[in-house]
Design a protein around this motif. Structure first.
Motif, mmCIF file in Angstrom:
data_model
loop_
_atom_site.group_PDB
_atom_site.id
_atom_site.type_symbol
_atom_site.label_atom_id
_atom_site.label_comp_id
_atom_site.label_asym_id
_atom_site.label_seq_id
_atom_site.Cartn_x
_atom_site.Cartn_y
_atom_site.Cartn_z
ATOM 1 N N PRO A 62 -6.100 3.203 -7.838
ATOM 2 C CA PRO A 62 -5.822 4.109 -8.947
ATOM 3 C C PRO A 62 -4.960 3.417 -9.998
ATOM 4 C CG PRO A 62 -5.020 4.989 -6.840
ATOM 5 C CD PRO A 62 -5.544 3.632 -6.576
ATOM 6 N N ARG B 259 -1.344 -0.094 2.246
ATOM 7 C CA ARG B 259 -1.459 -0.399 3.662
ATOM 8 C C ARG B 259 -2.385 0.602 4.338
ATOM 9 N NH1 ARG B 259 3.881 0.205 5.998
ATOM 10 N NH2 ARG B 259 4.253 -1.541 4.595
ATOM 11 N N ILE B 260 -3.365 0.086 5.035
ATOM 12 C CA ILE B 260 -4.229 0.948 5.833
ATOM 13 C C ILE B 260 -3.859 0.751 7.290
ATOM 14 C CG2 ILE B 260 -6.597 1.577 6.351
ATOM 15 C CD1 ILE B 260 -7.380 -0.019 3.836
ATOM 16 N N MET B 261 -3.550 1.836 7.950
ATOM 17 C CA MET B 261 -3.017 1.672 9.310
ATOM 18 C C MET B 261 -4.078 1.955 10.363
ATOM 19 S SD MET B 261 0.742 3.165 8.720
ATOM 20 C CE MET B 261 1.386 2.016 9.908
ATOM 21 N N VAL C 283 1.874 -1.924 -3.298
ATOM 22 C CA VAL C 283 1.468 -2.315 -1.952
ATOM 23 C C VAL C 283 0.576 -1.221 -1.376
ATOM 24 C CG1 VAL C 283 2.258 -2.937 0.347
ATOM 25 C CG2 VAL C 283 3.655 -3.531 -1.631
ATOM 26 N N LEU D 291 1.231 3.885 0.411
ATOM 27 C CA LEU D 291 1.134 3.426 -0.973
ATOM 28 C C LEU D 291 2.529 3.176 -1.501
ATOM 29 C CD1 LEU D 291 -1.299 6.033 -2.574
ATOM 30 C CD2 LEU D 291 -1.702 3.603 -2.394
ATOM 31 N N ASN E 289 -15.641 7.028 -4.828
ATOM 32 C CA ASN E 289 -14.704 6.089 -4.239
ATOM 33 C C ASN E 289 -13.253 6.505 -4.418
ATOM 34 O OD1 ASN E 289 -15.193 5.807 -6.892
ATOM 35 N ND2 ASN E 289 -15.260 3.581 -6.908
ATOM 36 N N VAL E 290 -13.050 7.697 -4.937
ATOM 37 C CA VAL E 290 -11.697 8.207 -5.062
ATOM 38 C C VAL E 290 -11.656 9.622 -4.527
ATOM 39 C CG1 VAL E 290 -9.724 8.380 -6.573
ATOM 40 C CG2 VAL E 290 -11.680 7.022 -7.265
ATOM 41 N N TYR F 143 -11.327 4.302 0.764
ATOM 42 C CA TYR F 143 -11.207 3.380 1.882
ATOM 43 C C TYR F 143 -9.847 3.517 2.551
ATOM 44 C CZ TYR F 143 -8.818 0.298 -1.466
ATOM 45 O OH TYR F 143 -7.976 -0.220 -2.405
ATOM 46 N N LEU F 144 -8.909 4.146 1.864
ATOM 47 C CA LEU F 144 -7.612 4.379 2.494
ATOM 48 C C LEU F 144 -7.680 5.519 3.497
ATOM 49 C CD1 LEU F 144 -4.882 4.003 -0.278
ATOM 50 C CD2 LEU F 144 -5.502 2.424 1.531
ATOM 51 N N VAL G 217 -2.401 13.345 -5.382
ATOM 52 C CA VAL G 217 -2.481 11.906 -5.558
ATOM 53 C C VAL G 217 -3.926 11.464 -5.389
ATOM 54 C CG1 VAL G 217 -1.234 9.809 -5.002
ATOM 55 C CG2 VAL G 217 -0.427 11.982 -4.104
ATOM 56 N N ASP G 218 -4.407 10.702 -6.313
ATOM 57 C CA ASP G 218 -5.740 10.139 -6.164
ATOM 58 C C ASP G 218 -5.643 8.831 -5.399
ATOM 59 O OD1 ASP G 218 -6.820 12.192 -7.549
ATOM 60 O OD2 ASP G 218 -6.901 11.143 -9.461
ATOM 61 N N VAL G 219 -6.368 8.737 -4.338
ATOM 62 C CA VAL G 219 -6.401 7.485 -3.597
ATOM 63 C C VAL G 219 -7.842 7.088 -3.342
ATOM 64 C CG1 VAL G 219 -4.226 8.079 -2.463
ATOM 65 C CG2 VAL G 219 -6.372 8.471 -1.286
ATOM 66 N N PRO G 220 -8.077 5.793 -3.257
ATOM 67 C CA PRO G 220 -9.427 5.329 -2.940
ATOM 68 C C PRO G 220 -9.820 5.767 -1.536
ATOM 69 C CG PRO G 220 -7.944 3.485 -3.451
ATOM 70 C CD PRO G 220 -7.131 4.711 -3.495
ATOM 71 N N SER H 144 -8.901 13.050 -4.094
ATOM 72 C CA SER H 144 -7.637 13.599 -4.523
ATOM 73 C C SER H 144 -6.951 14.288 -3.351
ATOM 74 C CB SER H 144 -7.900 14.595 -5.658
ATOM 75 O OG SER H 144 -6.690 14.924 -6.287
ATOM 76 N N ARG I 109 -17.605 9.052 -8.691
ATOM 77 C CA ARG I 109 -16.226 9.217 -8.293
ATOM 78 C C ARG I 109 -16.107 9.243 -6.789
ATOM 79 N NH1 ARG I 109 -16.383 15.115 -10.548
ATOM 80 N NH2 ARG I 109 -18.117 14.107 -11.536
ATOM 81 N N ALA J 250 -2.285 5.556 5.951
ATOM 82 C CA ALA J 250 -2.141 4.614 4.851
ATOM 83 C C ALA J 250 -0.789 4.786 4.184
ATOM 84 C CB ALA J 250 -3.254 4.787 3.825
#
Lengths: 226, 226
Positions: free
Chosen positions: A127, A224-226, A222, B223, B91-92, B129-130, B124-127, B94, B89, B221
């Motif tokens: 993002p 981090r994927i856990m 940073v 951030l 890949n994101v 893959y997280l 929070v917008d996160v990709p 919310s 969208r 994850a």
DNA sequence: ACACTTCCCGCACACATGTGCTACTTCTAT
DNA sequence: ATAGAAGTAGCACATGTGTGCGGGAAGTGT
């Protein structure tokens, strides 16, 4: 996306939305997502089980006043989410994942220029609020556990902004030119030499001559994927 | 974006678009980009300097038959670009930012159910893959510096998947029910009690009876914006 | 010339749709 | 209690808007 414009960093000055307004907002989002165009007032009415169009209008005015949506008057379906949906691709930016970085086991720096001219291994979508709109930002994956002292773990992805001159207290990717080691540390200029400070008080800082250090980038985020 | 859907592969069946159709397509694209919703037939008419709405309709039918657009009949502005604009969208995602979490200074858990029923403060917008595609994932913001031992700093955002039963070695948000403290630690079941283990060897683990601990979520994850 | 297709035009009907009006209910603070 | 604000309801009007119809213009092959 759910908050009025600027509030994210500060904590949140969210004026409370009524259940109905919250519902309308969610319906708006999913409707646009599903159909590709915004709903009409009556779509919202039925979608949210509201008995009158004027109630929808009333709440839409409210939402617009609070900055959640934009409306084009007298235009059918003239509703848009403020930060939303359509412009959302602008909230994500794809960064090149240029390589690995580690502290303990030095990884040869690919070229004299650092990673700048390197072929990306992969790319990561992040993002934009992570990059703060900076340009030429790139990502590195952390290899090895030796950087736990900097609150960074094996496998973490660090987002760096390329800089040549660091400010004190910046967390930087620094290359020690004589050993060709690259490390993530906090940067402090102290006269003719540089102190590279771990984040853990148990560990000793590294002191090197200023001309033996090349700063390649500053960590701005940073993942981090856990 | 300019080629018809599947037929392209086969070679030929690409019927050439007239200048007008090309123009309509471009207008469609820029209109949606600018307004956030598709144009009406009359918008297209004026935007492309066409003298009749039926001409627009005629060409829209053509464009739909060729697969360039989708139309929802009898729906105002029910036009969509086929490959276009909308569906990227994925890949994101919310996430709701439900509140704060800290270790040292305990924060009262809002309800017995945890944050699950809490009104989100923000989002929070996160990709994706997280989150790994998990559902019902939520985010918490870390308050206080007391969790540096878990490689998590003040202001970090942790992404949690709601679980009731933790596995050993999971990093979890755990509530100590007698003191009503909530903390982020690694989870280890040891017989009838539970060990909540900091990540820093300098710090002592917490031992509590298994029935005095409620696990609310597992960190998937982290951030950090620096 | 002819038929035929493709494309364009103007118009108008029927319904979709935003918005204003009035009255009623619920909440909130004094 | 009581007044004011906030929210809800139902309705109707003016306009927005998709679509159908009759007809014309322009290209194309025979």
């Amino acid at each position: 996306m759910r908050s009025p414009p600027s509030t994210y960093q500060e904590g949140f000055s969210v004026k409370k939305l009524s259940t109905r307004q919250q519902g309308i907002l969610e319906f708006l989002e999913s409707f646009i997502d599903e159909h590709g165009y915004p709903p009409t007032v009556r779509d919202i009415q039925h979608g949210c089980s509201i008995s009158s169009t004027s109630v929808v209008d009333y709440n839409l005015r409210h939402l617009e006043r609070e900055g959640y949506i934009n409306r084009d008057p007298d235009v059918s379906r003239g509703i848009g989410l403020t930060e939303g949906s359509y412009g959302r691709r602008d909230n994500v930016v794809s960064l090149p994942l240029l390589g690995y970085i580690a502290a303990g086991t030095p990884i040869p720096v690919p070229t004299a220029e650092g990673w700048a001219s390197t072929e990306p291994l992969d790319s990561v979508d992040v993002p934009t609020y992570l990059t703060g709109g900076r340009r030429d930002v790139y990502a590195l994956k952390v290899k090895g556990f030796s950087m736990i002292d900097a609150l960074i773990d094996e496998g973490d992805v660090v987002v760096l902004e390329p800089i040549r001159q660091a400010q004190n207290n910046d967390m930087v990717a620094a290359v020690l030119t004589d050993t060709n080691e690259v490390t993530l540390k906090r940067f402090y200029a102290e006269g003719s030499r540089v102190r590279l400070q771990p984040a853990n008080s148990q560990m000793e800082p590294i002191y090197v001559d200023a001309d033996k250090v090349e700063v390649h980038g500053r960590v701005v985020a940073v993942l981090r994927i856990m």
